[in-house]
Design an enzyme around this catalytic site. Structure first.
Site, PDB file in Angstrom:
ATOM      1  N   HIS A 262       0.852  -1.187   0.000  1.00  0.00           N
ATOM      2  CA  HIS A 262       0.000   0.000   0.000  1.00  0.00           C
ATOM      3  C   HIS A 262       0.892   1.243   0.000  1.00  0.00           C
ATOM      4  O   HIS A 262       1.516   1.573   1.012  1.00  0.00           O
ATOM      5  CB  HIS A 262      -0.906  -0.001   1.225  1.00  0.00           C
ATOM      6  CG  HIS A 262      -1.751   1.222   1.338  1.00  0.00           C
ATOM      7  ND1 HIS A 262      -2.913   1.385   0.618  1.00  0.00           N
ATOM      8  CD2 HIS A 262      -1.600   2.357   2.064  1.00  0.00           C
ATOM      9  CE1 HIS A 262      -3.445   2.556   0.909  1.00  0.00           C
ATOM     10  NE2 HIS A 262      -2.660   3.169   1.772  1.00  0.00           N
ATOM     11  N   ASP A 374      -7.737   2.103   2.796  1.00  0.00           N
ATOM     12  CA  ASP A 374      -7.229   3.078   3.758  1.00  0.00           C
ATOM     13  C   ASP A 374      -7.969   4.404   3.750  1.00  0.00           C
ATOM     14  O   ASP A 374      -7.538   5.350   4.388  1.00  0.00           O
ATOM     15  CB  ASP A 374      -5.731   3.318   3.482  1.00  0.00           C
ATOM     16  CG  ASP A 374      -5.041   4.069   4.605  1.00  0.00           C
ATOM     17  OD1 ASP A 374      -5.434   3.881   5.771  1.00  0.00           O
ATOM     18  OD2 ASP A 374      -4.110   4.840   4.321  1.00  0.00           O
ATOM     19  N   HIS A 578      -6.321   9.952  -0.771  1.00  0.00           N
ATOM     20  CA  HIS A 578      -6.873   9.969   0.589  1.00  0.00           C
ATOM     21  C   HIS A 578      -5.923  10.500   1.656  1.00  0.00           C
ATOM     22  O   HIS A 578      -6.282  10.455   2.857  1.00  0.00           O
ATOM     23  CB  HIS A 578      -7.402   8.576   0.973  1.00  0.00           C
ATOM     24  CG  HIS A 578      -6.347   7.513   1.086  1.00  0.00           C
ATOM     25  ND1 HIS A 578      -6.190   6.536   0.132  1.00  0.00           N
ATOM     26  CD2 HIS A 578      -5.410   7.272   2.019  1.00  0.00           C
ATOM     27  CE1 HIS A 578      -5.209   5.733   0.489  1.00  0.00           C
ATOM     28  NE2 HIS A 578      -4.713   6.155   1.632  1.00  0.00           N
TER      29      HIS A 578
END
Length: 1011
Positions: A262, A374, A578
């Protein structure tokens, strides 16, 4: 050998740490090290290989914050290494507990081929699987000395988060660079012991399986000579084969491990560093795929692939080859992993259309599911968007971070606002950076909510954020847990394979209705206002630019700017990531974001102006009024088309409703036919009357336009969090203010702390909305500024606009779920309403708000408060400090329909535009059905795409009118413009084509108009 289990565990722990793991590498020989420090931003690989290098010694310090240092490693494979696997061990000063948050490197051969990343959890470089001895060694490392910003105490302010303020200190020290023998049998012994040791720790203390494992481990260590571990490792392994070969129970939980890293597209590093993080990790994963046939790696975010393609084409070529084999899996189908509550509905659609197009064009594949592990909560509008774009499944993990309430499902159907449902999975391991430890896999099996009817869960496996992804150590653990008694079964496979199995075994899953609210990170609705304002402005201008460009293409034959609009959309979609749009990145990221938004706005205004000029010239050629169009005035007209006014026409404002501002005795008055507003000498609204009903909105004895300042020191994550204890410390800013009449407005000036605010209170052009324009010089620290309007409305819920509609949230704290929603978010408005009367609160560029129920014992007051500004200190120590212009509105006598229209108008007020009239491209005959986009199709066929949605929450049957457009066939399409069945149309006597449309509540529909 003995039977004391505690003694065995202690023995294993020490031997592993102090003897076995260090013995994986033997016979170290130092290499020569030389360095070239780059002055400024990173340089091309070819330039780095040819640079001038100076000698460096082990123990030397290197790397200021954000610098790039090229290292050259040279030497020779010792003759004694012949026939052995040889690797370089390079420790540049790493902390193994902080992978992804410190120095990293990408290793190159002398000809510029990327080999793999060098990072805290992978400090090795492959030299030869079977050396001859005497081979020359030459490798180059592009090393980034990124500062450690997220330390063990993650909320300390730091100036290291921007290259403009970072220190000149050398941050790292070279510890070792040695060529060594990789002792494969020792490596395997380490993982035999480690997996069994971790499994035993998860088994009941009185279980026979645990006792047998510990006895076998004791026996294995008895066979290993700690003075000659490589020679005796095989003997130790032989003692463990019995307990390792005992198969798992038939009912064992099955974990689908997916290689994953990630990588936040920006966060505690700038965007340019993410390009390199992705290249490093991808090169490592491609190497791991070559070395292990069982491994499967998945990566999201088309933007990250695009970066690698542009900046590291040799790495992209390896990715492309691995994608073809099906073992490097593009996932998510979006441009980036965006924030999942703040962007507009159209932005979510473009995340998917841009992402899927990239994957389709580059790899010949489309992703089957959305992957957002996330993001900080998930809008209830998303299920419809995901299903409407063709996705089968959705994955997230973030809701496991809830502060209070435990989510009741791991595999379930998520039902959106409109009733659409999508199969959804939360990995019960509670992480998207799994290491496949015994504790993690046991936790997944233990926590899996659907264990009575299903046995499959997913584990995204690997170090993220530049930490290198999956490691060979993780793969070694997985091989041993593939079929091991007492353990869940672990197998590497693609997310698509996992979801096929999960959906098949759960034909009737549980259902969760509405938004997935994260009980954490509530401050992200407000932090870094200028970033959020830039996003709002960009979304509006993109809609306008597409509308006018489509009108100019259809009417004037102007070439549609496909490439430029794609590029601008991709820029805005990237900034919706994000950790950018929520305001949680370092100062460098947000400084750059504001600069990028300015460039986007300039380019979009130019497209609009050029399109209007083309339309004007075309109208003149047809003998119509050819007065020049004022592009700057017309620029705000297009969103009105999305409220039911003909799209594609230069909207001309109706005369403003007469209103006045005046001073009376002891009060200042704003008045129109619709409302009367009284402002006292402190700048507070003491009365707000809906003249149609005579209803007073402001609660008795209370005042609106009340600024309130809170202490804001969250428990942990500064920029992210607002914790409930902030309510306890409130300062009402009711001191002296300068209040004057300013034309048709009332001006209020106030100073507080180190800050000041000038407000201009006026009525909207239609006389319905109290508009509050704020010019704030904000210089506070760790404060939270609110703007309150306590209103007399009796209701148990608050409606708040979301993408393509609105949702309702309970406005009380009967349960812990409701109490946890003490700070929430909206798109352009939120509304408190009782039968016959409502008050809507409109915002132009902010999202956060709260509505508290307050009572004097007999009457309940809704204290509605806009969240204006915060002042966190980590990761940007000066977040939000400076000047802000913000606009808010209050609409009395409101309904969801009128709030929707007023919200559009506040964000993009209608202004008069001179020039030629242009016939409408598309308009809705029902005000509840909004035209949200008009553009030309992405496939460049020339088709006109029209998107509409039902905004009121009702079932609607109406028509969309297409005027002045040579309509051939109109077809239904999905949200990413793939055509479906043809739709019947009718034609009015004037030649206008009508497309009948029936919509369920909040439904979104897309049409392709073939010319």
């Amino acid at each position: 050998m003995h039977d004391n289990q505690d003694l065995t565990i202690g023995r294993i722990t020490r031997v592993l740490a102090e003897r076995l793991r260090p013995a994986v590498y033997s016979d170290p020989h130092p290499l020569q090290i030389a360095a070239h420090v780059v002055d400024g931003e990173p340089i091309p690989v070819a330039q780095g290989l040819e640079a001038d290098y100076a000698p460096v010694a082990v123990g030397d310090r290197w790397g200021r914050a954000w610098d790039t240092t090229w290292l050259r490693l040279t030497g020779e494979v010792p003759a004694s290494f012949a026939g052995r696997r040889v690797e370089i061990v390079a420790d540049l000063g790493f902390d193994i507990n902080m992978p992804g948050f410190q120095a990293e490197g990408l290793v190159y051969t002398a000809d510029g081929a990327a080999v793999r990343s060098l990072n805290p959890r992978a400090q090795w470089i492959p030299v030869s699987p079977e050396a001859r001895g005497g081979e020359k060694i030459e490798y180059f490392v592009e090393a980034a000395s990124n500062p450690v910003l997220l330390d063990y105490h993650p909320f300390l302010p730091t100036e290291q988060g921007d290259v403009l303020t970072s220190s000149d200190e050398q941050l790292y020290r070279v510890r070792r660079v040695d060529v060594c023998v990789f002792e494969e049998e020792v490596f395997e012994l380490v993982h035999d012991i480690e997996v069994l040791h971790q499994l035993a720790a998860e088994l009941p203390e009185d279980s026979a399986r645990r006792a047998k494992i510990l006895r076998a481990l004791d026996a294995a260590l008895d066979r290993v000579d700690l003075r000659d571990i490589p020679a005796t490792a095989a003997d130790g392994r032989a003692e463990l084969q019995g307990v390792l070969s005992s198969p798992a129970e038939p009912s064992a939980h099955r974990i689908s491990a997916v290689g994953h890293a990630h990588i936040d597209s920006a966060w505690l590093w700038p965007l340019r560093e993410t390009v390199r993080k992705v290249a490093r990790t991808s090169s490592s994963m491609a190497t791991l795929l070559d070395e292990d046939d069982d491994f499967v790696h998945a990566m999201s975010s088309a933007q990250q692939y695009a970066w690698v393609k542009q900046e590291r084409p040799e790495v992209f070529a390896r990715i492309k080859k691995a994608v073809e084999s099906g073992r490097f899996v593009p996932i998510g189908g979006m441009w980036v992993e965006p924030d999942a509550v703040l962007p507009s509905g159209e932005s979510f659609i473009r995340q998917i259309s841009q992402g899927q197009r990239f994957f389709r064009e580059e790899f010949g594949v489309e992703c089957k599911g959305a992957w957002l592990p996330d993001s900080f909560g998930y809008s209830g509008a998303l299920p419809q968007i995901l299903v409407g774009a063709g996705f089968d499944w959705f994955l997230t993990q973030k809701i496991s971070w809830n502060q209070v309430n435990r989510f009741p499902h791991h595999s379930f159907l998520w039902e959106g606002n409109d009733g659409s449902r999508i199969f959804t999975h939360f990995p019960p391991m509670d992480t998207y950076n799994a290491q496949l430890s015994g504790e993690e896999v046991a936790r997944a099996a233990r926590q899996f909510k659907e264990k009575s009817v299903a046995r499959h869960s997913l584990a995204p496996t690997g170090w993220g954020d530049g930490g290198g992804g999956a490691t060979r150590e993780m793969l070694a653990r997985a091989k041993r847990m593939a079929d091991l008694e007492g353990s869940p079964q672990v197998v590497f496979e693609s997310p698509n394979d996992f979801f096929d199995k999960a959906m098949a075994e759960l034909p009737d899953p549980g259902v969760w209705r509405g938004e997935l609210y994260l009980e954490l990170h509530r401050g992200t609705f407000t932090t870094q206002h200028l970033t959020k304002q830039g996003n709002r402005t960009s979304e509006r201008l993109l809609a306008e630019a597409e509308l006018w460009a489509a009108a100019a293409a259809v009417r004037a034959g102007r070439e549609y700017p496909y490439d430029e609009l794609d590029s601008l959309w991709q820029e805005v979609l990237l900034l919706q990531f994000h950790d950018i749009l929520p305001g949680t990145s370092i100062a460098w990221v947000h400084r750059e974001a504001e600069e990028r938004y300015e460039r986007v706005a300039t380019a979009l205004r130019r497209i609009i102006s050029e399109s209007l000029t083309a339309l004007d010239a075309s109208a003149g050629a047809d003998g119509l009024d050819a007065a020049p169009v004022d592009a700057e005035l017309a620029v705000n007209a297009a969103p009105v088309a999305q409220r039911g006014v003909p799209a594609g026409a230069v909207a001309v404002a109706e005369p403003a409703a007469p209103s006045s501002a005046r001073a009376e005795v002891g009060v200042f008055v704003l008045e129109s036919e619709s409302v009367r507003v009284e402002v006292d000498g402190s700048g507070h609204v003491r009365s707000l009357v809906d003249r149609a009903t005579g209803r007073e909105a402001i609660a008795q004895g209370r005042v609106g336009n009340a600024l309130q300042l809170h202490q804001d020191f969250p428990n942990m994550w500064d920029a992210w969090d607002v914790d409930a204890h902030y309510f306890a410390m409130r300062e009402d800013l009711d001191g002296p203010a300068e209040v004057t009449v300013d034309g048709d407005a009332i001006a209020v000036k106030r100073e507080f702390g180190n800050s000041s605010i000038t407000q201009r209170l006026s009525l909207s052009d239609d006389g319905r909305v109290l508009v509050v324009d704020c010019d704030i010089d904000w210089q506070e620290e760790e404060k939270f500024l609110k703007l309150a309007f306590p209103v007399e409305v009796f209701t148990d819920e608050v409606a708040a606009e979301t993408q393509f509609g609105y949702h309702r949230r309970a406005n009380h704290t009967n349960t812990s779920w409701e109490a946890a929603r003490f700070e929430t978010h909206a798109q352009r408005w939120f509304l408190v309403q009782e039968p016959g009367f409502g008050v809507a609160f409109l915002n132009e560029s902010s999202h956060g708000f709260d509505v508290g129920r307050e009572s004097n014992g007999r009457e309940v007051v809704q204290n509605a408060r806009f969240s204006l500004l915060r002042a966190p200190k980590f990761p940007d120590p000066r977040a939000d400090r400076g000047r802000h212009r913000m606009r808010f509105g209050v609409l009395v006598g409101a309904t969801p329909e009128s709030a929707t229209e007023a919200g559009w108008a506040l964000q993009a007020p209608l202004r008069a535009a001179t020039g030629s009239e242009v016939p409408a491209l598309a308009s809705s005959l029902d005000p509840a059905v909004i035209v949200s986009a008009v553009k030309l199709a992405d496939d460049r066929s020339g088709d006109v795409v029209v998107r509409v949605y039902e905004s009121s929450g009702s079932r609607v049957s109406t028509s969309i009118e297409l005027a002045g457009l040579p309509v051939g066939t109109v077809v239904d399409a999905d949200l990413i413009e793939r055509p479906g069945e043809a739709t019947e149309t009718t034609q009015t006597p004037e030649g206008t084509v009508r497309v009948p449309v029936t919509l369920r509540p909040f439904e979104v529909k897309t049409f392709r108009v073939q010319r």
